[in-house]
Every structure is written in structure tokens, then in C-alpha cells.
Design an enzyme around this catalytic site. Structure first.
Site: not given
Ligand code: NAD
Length: 320
Positions: A150
Site C-alpha cells: 500500500y
Molecule cells: P475510503 O475507502 O473511505 O474512501 C475512498 C473512496 O474512494 C471509496 O468510497 C471508494 O469507493 C472510492 N474509490 C476508490 N477507487 C476509486 C476509483 N477508481 N474511482 C472512483 N472512486 C474510487 O478511504 P478513506 O479512509 O476516506 O481514505 C481516503 C484517501 O485517503 C485514500 O486515498 C487513502 O489511501 C488516503 N489515506 C487515508 C488515511 C486514513 O487514515 N483514513 C490515511 C492515509 C491516507
């Protein structure tokens, strides 16, 4: 601002959408509703936003569908779509990580690279790019050494942002989030699982000895960091910046559980098991750069944030 938010139905994306709408901006959301967790939860995340006439949601996959027409008139992009979760990123599921973290980012950058109207492109990167560092706190100057596939995909996407910034002047800013928590937190994430285990009086499995340290960042602070990043990109000719979003202090998993037990008056049924591959021992952000360059600082202390997520979970659970 006419903002385009990818991953608009997710935990962080939907929280940002609500804030942008509340501030009076027009918002175009894209989400393909991946099956990493239930659609029902994501629909609930969107329930407030759907009441706004200046919110448009498009159910599209950035990798497969032509989303370029949706960028007409867009001034600021917040790219949060992605496949999160370090543990699942080993093995067969890596295809999803590669597509939804790397390829999706490249597709978007290709769309915006000649868009003269675009003022900012804020990318959701991760503290996972750091891995196990020889010293802490981690600064943006340190050599990234991810310990999960990841983290590798997030680092690749970040590099892609820097590349398009350099080559095509795309106003990118990558934000390295340190574990985000608060209302709507994804069901696979630690704090969400802990609170649910406490309320439901179920066992909670701790991977490792529980002394691993984490730097947690409250959701409202992360939403705020996105807005600061967009303002920074709008005002600076410097492209391709990278900022840590964290720095609120570290807490061990054991300390966190103690805090939750105090808040709830309940006792956690802890079960210790082996540490998982891909989990770093410590995450700890040096947040000086984002403070100096954008003015952003985290504002919600962990105890208040945990109390908030606990209350929200209880209301959410018992309103079903
Ligand atoms: P989440 O899974 O709740 O949200 C991600 C959304 O992206 C989902 O609703 C999914 O359906 C959508 N998605 C994925 N691939 C897609 C595509 N090809 N086209 C359209 N939609 C798509 O995750 P989150 O926790 O809200 O995280 C949001 C972002 O932040 C992510 O990129 C994640 O890697 C990054 N991130 C999150 C955290 C955390 O602590 N939550 C920490 C570091 C980075």
C-alpha cells in the site's frame, strides 16, 4: 470555488464534501463505490451532501470510465479516491491497490495537465510512505521506506504528482495523512473496531504487544488541511509540494484502549496476537513544514476526538 472531490462517498472524501458545501462551494463528487466496505455506509456518508442542489455525484470508476467531461469549469481538485488499508495490500488484492492508487492518479493528472483554469490539485497520500524510519519524528526530508505494498503505491502516486507538477505545471500538493479518525471512520480501521468491540462487549484483537505508537489526526483537522493546501497551491508558483498532516503527539494502542475504557466506563476484552506484516512500529509526524508554509496546525486533542467518535458511533448504532 468549483471543487471536484474523488472518493466523495468515503470517510474523508464525504467529510470534505460536507465542509465545502457548507462553505458555499459547488462540488462535483466522483465515487465508484468499491466493495472494500458496504455501500450502505457510503450512502449514509453522503446523506447530508445530497440535500444540496450545488452537489453533483457521479458514480464512475476513474480507471475505467471517461471522467474528463466532469472537469469542465472545475477550479480545484481533491483526489481522495483510492484503495486504503496496509494489511490487505499483500498478495492477490494488490491489483486493486495498483489500479485505484497509481493508475487512477495518473488518469486524473492526464486530464488536468493542460487545464489552465486549475488552481490546485490536492492528493491524499499517507504516512505509510515512511515505513520504519531510523529516527522520529518523520519529516518530508527523510527517505521514504514503505513496509507495505500500500505504502509503495501511495509513494508512486505521490511521485506521479511531483512529475506532472514539474513537467506540466500542475498545481499539485500531496498530503501525507497520519492515521485519520473521527465520525465516519472506515469500519476496518483500528479506533472504529475498538469502539465497536467495547460497545458490543466483543473481543478485540491487538496485533503485537500494543506498545506500537501512532500519530492520530482528527477528521476535521484533515479536512482543514485540505483547504489550507488548496489555498497554498492557489497562492504559490512552487508546484509539487509534499506535507505531513499529523503532529498531534503519539499514543500507544494500549494507552488508547485505556483512554476509551475511561471515556466509556466499559472494559475492553483484549486478545494479543502476532504483529502483522506491513504495520510499522511507530508513526510520528514532524508537522513543522506544513505549519510554516500553510499555517495549518492540528487542533483537536486525541481525548476529545475519541470522545466524539465514541458518541457518534453510539448514536449511529442505536439509530439503525
Ligand atoms: P475510503 O475507502 O473511505 O474512501 C475512498 C473512496 O474512494 C471509496 O468510497 C471508494 O469507493 C472510492 N474509490 C476508490 N477507487 C476509486 C476509483 N477508481 N474511482 C472512483 N472512486 C474510487 O478511504 P478513506 O479512509 O476516506 O481514505 C481516503 C484517501 O485517503 C485514500 O486515498 C487513502 O489511501 C488516503 N489515506 C487515508 C488515511 C486514513 O487514515 N483514513 C490515511 C492515509 C491516507
Amino acid at each position: 470555488m468549483r471543487a471536484l472531490v474523488t472518493g466523495a462517498a468515503g470517510f474523508i472524501g464525504s467529510s470534505l464534501v460536507d465542509r465545502l458545501l457548507n462553505d458555499g462551494h459547488d462540488v462535483v463528487g466522483i465515487d465508484t463505490f468499491t466493495n472494500y466496505y458496504s455501500r450502505e455506509i457510503k450512502e449514509k456518508n453522503l446523506s447530508r451532501a445530497r440535500d444540496y442542489s450545488n452537489f453533483l455525484l457521479f458514480e464512475k470508476d476513474i480507471c475505467r470510465d471517461d471522467v474528463s467531461p466532469l472537469f469542465d469549469g472545475v477550479t480545484d481538485v481533491f483526489h481522495l479516491a483510492g484503495q486504503p488499508g496496509v494489511r490487505k495490500s499483500w498478495g492477490i488484492d494488490f491489483d486493486d491497490y495498483l489500479s485505484w492508487n497509481v493508475l487512477a492518479t495518473q488518469r486524473l493528472l492526464e486530464i488536468v495537465k493542460l487545464n489552465g483554469q486549475l488552481r490546485s490539485f490536492v492528493f491524499a497520500s499517507s504516512s505509510s510512505v515512511y515505513g520504519n524510519q531510523p529516527k522520529f519524528p518523520s519529516s518530508e526530508m527523510d527517505l521514504p521506506q514503505p513496509v507495505s505494498p500500500y505504502g509503495v503505491t501511495k509513494l508512486a502516486a505521490e511521485h506521479m504528482c511531483c512529475l506532472y507538477a514539474k513537467q506540466f505545471d500542475v498545481p499539485t500538493v500531496s498530503l501525507r495523512y497520519f492515521t485519520v479518525y473521527g465520525p465516519r471512520q472506515r469500519p476496518d480501521m483500528g479506533i472504529s473496531k475498538m469502539i465497536n468491540a467495547l460497545i458490543d462487549e466483543k473481543n478485540f484483537k491487538i496485533y503485537g504487544d500494543g506498545n506500537q505508537l501512532r500519530d492520530f489526526t482528527y477528521i476535521d483537522d484533515v479536512v482543514e488541511a485540505n483547504l489550507y493546501a488548496a489555498t497554498y497551491a492557489q497562492a504559490n508558483t512552487q508546484r509539487g509540494a509534499i506535507f505531513n498532516v499529523g503532529g498531534n503527539g503519539t499514543v500507544s494502542i494500549n494507552e488508547l484502549i485505556g483512554m476509551m475504557e475511561e471515556i466509556s466506563g466499559l472494559k475492553m476484552r483484549k486478545i494479543y496476537s502476532d504483529a502483522m506484516a506491513g504495520d510499522p512500529r511507530t508513526t510520528c509526524a514532524d508537522a513543522q513544514k506544513i505549519k510554516n508554509e500553510t499555517g495549518w496546525v492540528p487542533s483537536i486533542p486525541i481525548r476529545i476526538g475519541i470522545q466524539d467518535q465514541f458518541n457518534w458511533t453510539k448514536i449511529d448504532k442505536f439509530s439503525n
